[in-house]
Design a protein around this motif. Structure first.
Motif, PDB file in Angstrom:
ATOM      1  N   GLU A  26       7.621   6.818   2.033  1.00  0.00           N
ATOM      2  CA  GLU A  26       7.642   8.331   2.586  1.00  0.00           C
ATOM      3  C   GLU A  26       9.127   8.630   2.595  1.00  0.00           C
ATOM      4  O   GLU A  26       9.472   9.688   1.855  1.00  0.00           O
ATOM      5  N   LEU A  29      10.209   8.464  -1.256  1.00  0.00           N
ATOM      6  CA  LEU A  29       9.680  10.022  -1.952  1.00  0.00           C
ATOM      7  C   LEU A  29      10.430  11.065  -1.774  1.00  0.00           C
ATOM      8  O   LEU A  29      10.684  12.115  -2.529  1.00  0.00           O
ATOM      9  N   ASP A  47       8.022   7.705  -8.504  1.00  0.00           N
ATOM     10  CA  ASP A  47       7.201   8.312  -7.505  1.00  0.00           C
ATOM     11  C   ASP A  47       5.438   8.227  -7.516  1.00  0.00           C
ATOM     12  O   ASP A  47       4.750   7.821  -6.586  1.00  0.00           O
ATOM     13  N   GLN A  51       3.512   6.452  -4.793  1.00  0.00           N
ATOM     14  CA  GLN A  51       2.213   6.967  -4.353  1.00  0.00           C
ATOM     15  C   GLN A  51       0.906   6.203  -4.227  1.00  0.00           C
ATOM     16  O   GLN A  51       0.192   6.211  -3.687  1.00  0.00           O
TER      17      GLN A  51
END
Length: 105
Positions: A26, A29, A47, A51
Motif C-alpha cells: 500500500e 502504491l 502497480d 495490486q
C-alpha cells in the motif's frame, strides 16, 4: 505433532507477516506519482504487479482468518466439504487449509 496452540501461533505469525507485506505494498502504491510519462508508464506496470500481490495477500489473510475461526469453534482440522479429518501432514504444509487432500483436488 503440532498442537492446536502451535497451529494458532503459526497462523497468527503468518497473518502478521502478511499484514506487514500488505502495508508495504500500500505504501509503495501511494508513492508512485512520477511526472515523466515514461517513468509513469513503468510505475503503472509495477502497480499492476503490486495490486496482484495485494489481492493474493488479501485472499491468504481471509483463509487464515477463516482457519482461526475454525480453531475457535472447534472445527479446525476437519474438512469443510466432507467432514473427514485433515491429516497432520497436510496441516503442516498448509495450516489454513479447509479441505482434506481428496476434497482439495
Amino acid at each position: 505433532m503440532a498442537t492446536l496452540q502451535d497451529r494458532k501461533r503459526q497462523l497468527l505469525k503468518r497473518l502478521a507477516e502478511l499484514d506487514g507485506r500488505l502495508q508495504d505494498i500500500e505504501a509503495e502504491l501511494d508513492t508512485h506519482q512520477s511526472k515523466d510519462w515514461g517513468e509513469l508508464a513503468v510505475e503503472r506496470e509495477e502497480d499492476e504487479v503490486l495490486q496482484g500481490m495485494g489481492s493474493s495477500g488479501l485472499a491468504k489473510v481471509r483463509q487464515i482468518r477463516a482457519a482461526l475461526a475454525r480453531l475457535e469453534d472447534g472445527s479446525y482440522g476437519f474438512c469443510v466439504r466432507c467432514g473427514d479429518e485433515i491429516s497432520a501432514e497436510r496441516l503442516d504444509l498448509v495450516p489454513a487449509t479447509p479441505f482434506c487432500r481428496i476434497c482439495a483436488r
